[in-house]
Each structure stands twice: as structure tokens, then as C-alpha cells.
Design a protein around this motif. Structure first.
Motif, PDB file in Angstrom:
ATOM      1  N   PRO A 131       0.820  -1.220   0.000  1.00  0.00           N
ATOM      2  CA  PRO A 131       0.000   0.000   0.000  1.00  0.00           C
ATOM      3  C   PRO A 131       0.852   1.267   0.000  1.00  0.00           C
ATOM      4  O   PRO A 131       0.541   2.236  -0.702  1.00  0.00           O
ATOM      5  CB  PRO A 131      -0.818  -0.132   1.297  1.00  0.00           C
ATOM      6  N   LEU A 151      -8.834  -3.009  -0.220  1.00  0.00           N
ATOM      7  CA  LEU A 151      -8.997  -2.122   0.928  1.00  0.00           C
ATOM      8  C   LEU A 151     -10.161  -2.567   1.814  1.00  0.00           C
ATOM      9  O   LEU A 151     -10.064  -2.530   3.046  1.00  0.00           O
ATOM     10  CB  LEU A 151      -9.196  -0.687   0.459  1.00  0.00           C
ATOM     11  N   GLU A 154      -9.220  -5.300   4.047  1.00  0.00           N
ATOM     12  CA  GLU A 154      -8.480  -4.873   5.226  1.00  0.00           C
ATOM     13  C   GLU A 154      -9.412  -4.632   6.412  1.00  0.00           C
ATOM     14  O   GLU A 154      -9.040  -4.868   7.567  1.00  0.00           O
ATOM     15  CB  GLU A 154      -7.695  -3.588   4.929  1.00  0.00           C
ATOM     16  N   CYS A 180      -3.406   2.912   3.352  1.00  0.00           N
ATOM     17  CA  CYS A 180      -4.707   2.409   2.894  1.00  0.00           C
ATOM     18  C   CYS A 180      -5.762   3.509   2.932  1.00  0.00           C
ATOM     19  O   CYS A 180      -6.597   3.614   2.021  1.00  0.00           O
ATOM     20  CB  CYS A 180      -5.143   1.224   3.755  1.00  0.00           C
ATOM     21  N   ALA A 184      -7.840   5.013  -0.279  1.00  0.00           N
ATOM     22  CA  ALA A 184      -9.303   5.071  -0.302  1.00  0.00           C
ATOM     23  C   ALA A 184      -9.785   6.479  -0.648  1.00  0.00           C
ATOM     24  O   ALA A 184     -10.726   6.657  -1.436  1.00  0.00           O
ATOM     25  CB  ALA A 184      -9.868   4.625   1.046  1.00  0.00           C
TER      26      ALA A 184
END
Length: 245
Positions: A131, A151, A154, A180, A184
Motif C-alpha cells: 500500500p 482495501l 483490510e 490504505c 481510499a
């Protein structure tokens, strides 16, 4: 985002169906997910994660995470099968790699669109440092859907304390969470970013879980009978990485 409104991924099939119904999915949509779930039960039967959690719960959790942030049913089902080419058991009993036979079997059962997503998820590296690398170098155009799946995955990894009980990323966890969230936001998914950050803050309070960490297993399978045990032991002897109990 507070603990009171923090999204918690569902861990059972029926809870996932309820989530989908509440989100406005049709019964036909949910029937499709139910068929996929039953297929996933066979594919991940007897498999457990390093934390000891049944793998099928993780498959449902990943699908639930995707469903919370996106209504695309192909993405939801692809999340359920994200490990099909890594940890899945196919009817031929061979390794879970994406052979032509396995590709055709999965495509026949979940559809070509989902199979393509699963293959692309498997191909995207998202291990330690990945990432952070994507934040630094940028995400290849056209892979936003796959990054979203990674994501959302995760979220399920962190939500039940899995990263504390069975850490995979060591001291890089702090930089991973930050990266991350950045990724996003680059995709315009603020809710996903905020959820990742909130679980990241909770992770910092879970240091007590270190006493329960398994030092040996990277995951394991429980064989239902002697024949399956012998087959799995043979696969492990030929290079498999999952311990058979």
C-alpha cells in the motif's frame, strides 16, 4: 466516526443476507449470494486462519465489507472468493492456483465477471509495504475496482482483532493503515478511509493480544477423514504452506 457507528462486518451467511436486504438488494440478488456462499463452504471447508477463525467467516466478512461500501453484487461475490486462487480447494483436489481447469470451474459457478475480478485480486500484490508503494508510485489506471476490494478486505482483517492476534505486517502496520486510508480517499471513498483509520486506532489498544499470538501456524486445515488427510499431507509435502491437523 465513533465506536457506536463503526461498521462491523458480518461473519455468518444469514447475517450477510440480512445486511443485503436492509441495503435494498432484491431476493434474487440474495439468492445469488446464497448460491455463492454454499460454493465457498465447499471450497474453504476445514480451513482456518492463523488466528483460529474459520476461513468461511473471513470470506463472508470480506463480502460484507464490500457490500457496506458498494452495491455491486459482482464485487460482493468476488470478495467472498478473493482467496479462491490462493487457499481454495477445487473438486480435482489439486492446488488452488489458477489453472485453466480451475478458471473454467469457477467461471461456470460464479460467472465470468466475478472470476475475472477474483483473478485480478489474486494478481495484485498487497503484502507488506505494497500500500505504501502504491501511494508513492501511484495506482495503475483501471484497477480501482481491485484496489477497492483489497482495501475493503483490510476492514475484515482488522475488525475482529485479527491483525492483533495474528499480525502479518509487524511494525509496518501504522504506515500500512495510513497508506490504505490515503488510497481510499484517492478513489473518493471517504467512508472507507475513515473506517480504516478508526480500526487502526483500535488496533493500537490491542497490545494485550500478543500473549495469544500463535508463533507457528500460518493457517491450518482440519481433514474430515483419513483419505482427505493423506491427500492434504501429500499436497503439503509437495510445497504447500498450510499445516494439516
Amino acid at each position: 466516526m465513533t465506536g457506536e457507528d463503526l461498521f462491523v462486518p458480518r461473519q455468518t451467511n444469514t447475517a450477510l443476507y440480512m445486511q443485503l436486504h436492509d441495503a435494498g438488494h432484491t431476493v434474487e440478488d440474495i439468492l445469488r449470494v446464497q448460491r455463492a456462499y454454499r460454493l465457498a463452504c465447499g471450497m474453504f471447508n476445514g480451513r482456518y486462519r492463523k488466528s483460529g477463525r474459520a476461513f468461511i467467516c473471513h470470506a463472508v466478512g470480506a463480502a460484507s465489507s464490500v457490500a457496506h461500501f458498494d452495491k455491486d453484487l459482482d464485487l460482493v461475490i468476488a470478495a467472498m472468493f478473493h482467496a479462491a486462487y490462493d487457499s481454495g480447494q477445487y473438486p480435482d483436489g489439486r492446488s488452488s492456483r489458477r489453472s485453466e481447469a480451475h478458471r473454467k470451474w469457477l467461471e461456470q459457478n460464479v460467472g465470468p465477471a466475478v472470476e475475472s475480478l477474483v483473478a485480478r485480486v489474486d494478481a495484485m500484490k498487497f503484502d507488506t509495504g505494497d500500500p505504501e508503494r502504491l501511494v508513492e508510485k501511484g495506482m495503475p489506471a483501471g484497477d480501482e475496482d481491485i484496489l477497492f476490494l483489497r482495501l475493503a478486505h483490510e476492514i475484515d482483517d482488522m475488525a475482529d482483532g485479527g491483525m492483533a492476534f495474528a499480525p502479518k505486517y509487524g511494525r509496518s502496520m501504522e504506515s500500512r493503515i495510513k497508506a490504505c486510508a490515503i488510497l481510499a480517499r484517492h478513489m473518493g471513498r471517504e467512508g472507507l478511509a475513515a473506517t480504516i483509520e478508526t480500526y487502526g486506532r483500535l488496533y493500537e489498544t490491542q497490545t494485550w493480544a500478543a500473549a495469544l499470538q500463535e508463533a507457528k501456524l500460518g493457517g491450518f486445515r482440519i481433514a474430515p477423514n483419513l483419505r482427505t488427510y493423506i491427500k492434504l499431507r501429500w499436497l503439503n509435502f509437495r510445497g504447500g504452506s498450510v499445516e494439516v491437523l
